[in-house]
Scaffold this motif. Structure first.
Motif, PDB file in Angstrom:
ATOM      1  N   GLY A   9       0.724  -1.110  -0.109  1.00  0.00           N
ATOM      2  CA  GLY A   9       0.072   0.116   0.027  1.00  0.00           C
ATOM      3  C   GLY A   9       0.718   1.126   0.035  1.00  0.00           C
ATOM      4  N   LYS A  10       2.235   1.116  -0.208  1.00  0.00           N
ATOM      5  CA  LYS A  10       2.871   2.474  -0.045  1.00  0.00           C
ATOM      6  C   LYS A  10       3.879   2.483  -1.309  1.00  0.00           C
ATOM      7  N   GLY A  11       4.442   3.631  -1.613  1.00  0.00           N
ATOM      8  CA  GLY A  11       5.186   3.966  -2.789  1.00  0.00           C
ATOM      9  C   GLY A  11       6.412   3.255  -2.639  1.00  0.00           C
ATOM     10  N   LEU A  12       7.330   3.481  -3.648  1.00  0.00           N
ATOM     11  CA  LEU A  12       8.674   2.677  -3.731  1.00  0.00           C
ATOM     12  C   LEU A  12       9.648   3.612  -2.792  1.00  0.00           C
ATOM     13  N   GLU A  13      10.516   2.794  -2.144  1.00  0.00           N
ATOM     14  CA  GLU A  13      11.577   3.650  -1.290  1.00  0.00           C
ATOM     15  C   GLU A  13      12.950   3.036  -1.702  1.00  0.00           C
ATOM     16  N   TRP A  14      13.794   3.836  -1.869  1.00  0.00           N
ATOM     17  CA  TRP A  14      15.050   3.493  -1.861  1.00  0.00           C
ATOM     18  C   TRP A  14      15.734   3.045  -0.816  1.00  0.00           C
ATOM     19  N   VAL A  15      16.508   1.928  -1.214  1.00  0.00           N
ATOM     20  CA  VAL A  15      17.095   1.378   0.250  1.00  0.00           C
ATOM     21  C   VAL A  15      18.731   1.503   0.122  1.00  0.00           C
ATOM     22  N   SER A  16      19.297   1.189  -0.804  1.00  0.00           N
ATOM     23  CA  SER A  16      20.712   1.101  -0.914  1.00  0.00           C
ATOM     24  C   SER A  16      21.287   1.228  -2.392  1.00  0.00           C
ATOM     25  N   GLN A  17      22.569   1.642  -2.299  1.00  0.00           N
ATOM     26  CA  GLN A  17      23.022   2.019  -3.786  1.00  0.00           C
ATOM     27  C   GLN A  17      24.707   1.683  -3.723  1.00  0.00           C
ATOM     28  N   ILE A  18      25.034   1.175  -4.793  1.00  0.00           N
ATOM     29  CA  ILE A  18      26.454   0.663  -4.971  1.00  0.00           C
ATOM     30  C   ILE A  18      26.938   1.080  -6.145  1.00  0.00           C
ATOM     31  N   THR A  19      27.988   1.803  -6.422  1.00  0.00           N
ATOM     32  CA  THR A  19      28.457   2.623  -7.334  1.00  0.00           C
ATOM     33  C   THR A  19      29.341   1.439  -8.246  1.00  0.00           C
ATOM     34  N   LEU A  20      29.638   1.910  -9.686  1.00  0.00           N
ATOM     35  CA  LEU A  20      30.385   1.115 -10.323  1.00  0.00           C
ATOM     36  C   LEU A  20      31.907   1.337  -9.826  1.00  0.00           C
ATOM     37  N   GLY A  21      32.796   0.661 -10.252  1.00  0.00           N
ATOM     38  CA  GLY A  21      34.417   0.760 -10.114  1.00  0.00           C
ATOM     39  C   GLY A  21      34.477   0.746  -8.711  1.00  0.00           C
ATOM     40  N   ASP A  22      34.635   1.849  -8.010  1.00  0.00           N
ATOM     41  CA  ASP A  22      34.993   1.438  -6.372  1.00  0.00           C
ATOM     42  C   ASP A  22      34.117   0.885  -5.513  1.00  0.00           C
ATOM     43  N   ALA A  23      33.011   0.735  -5.974  1.00  0.00           N
ATOM     44  CA  ALA A  23      31.877   0.052  -5.039  1.00  0.00           C
ATOM     45  C   ALA A  23      31.554   0.751  -4.079  1.00  0.00           C
ATOM     46  N   ALA A  24      31.486   2.035  -4.173  1.00  0.00           N
ATOM     47  CA  ALA A  24      31.115   2.778  -2.826  1.00  0.00           C
ATOM     48  C   ALA A  24      29.831   2.652  -2.504  1.00  0.00           C
ATOM     49  N   THR A  25      29.152   2.468  -1.187  1.00  0.00           N
ATOM     50  CA  THR A  25      27.991   2.121  -0.946  1.00  0.00           C
ATOM     51  C   THR A  25      27.264   3.348  -0.261  1.00  0.00           C
ATOM     52  N   ASN A  26      25.985   3.200   0.009  1.00  0.00           N
ATOM     53  CA  ASN A  26      25.107   4.155   0.532  1.00  0.00           C
ATOM     54  C   ASN A  26      23.998   3.508   0.896  1.00  0.00           C
TER      55      ASN A  26
END
Length: 113
Positions: free
Chosen positions: A42-59
């Motif tokens: 019943g809710k909208g999309l929520e961003w959870v996590s990200q990993i970048t290309l290359g250095d694989a930095a995470t958020n």
């Protein structure tokens, strides 16, 4: 064409763990920043996590920081999300998503006693 196939969801008790996987094809996985997003009932999309290309930095979203870990294996074209200390509010459908917007069909995670 872009294909993203998530797996690993299921029913788990509060405090439990799950590891989600997302197998990618149809594009150069190693050259793309990747995300996990989720949608609670019943809710909208929520961003959870990200990993970048290359250095694989995470958020991470504040709601999952310290409990979830995103990782990638570029040799296997696979994205992962290790989820520990799960809470009922983590219940939802989890999708892997390219930064350009394409996402898979999702995998269901239910946290309940």
């Amino acid at each position: 064409q872009v294909q993203l196939v998530e797996s690993g969801g299921g029913l788990v008790q509060p405090g439990g763990s799950l590891r989600l996987s997302c197998t990618a094809s149809g594009f150069t996985f190693s050259r793309n920043t990747m995300n996990w997003v989720r949608q609670a009932p019943g809710k909208g999309l929520e961003w959870v996590s990200q990993i970048t290309l290359g250095d694989a930095a995470t958020n991470y979203a504040d709601s999952v920081k310290g409990r979830f870990t995103i990782s990638r294996d570029d040799a296997k074209n696979t994205l992962y999300l290790q989820m520990n200390n799960l809470r009922p509010e983590d219940t939802g459908t989890y999708y892997c998503q390219k930064t350009s917007g394409e996402r898979g069909q999702g995998t269901q995670v239910t946290v309940s006693s």
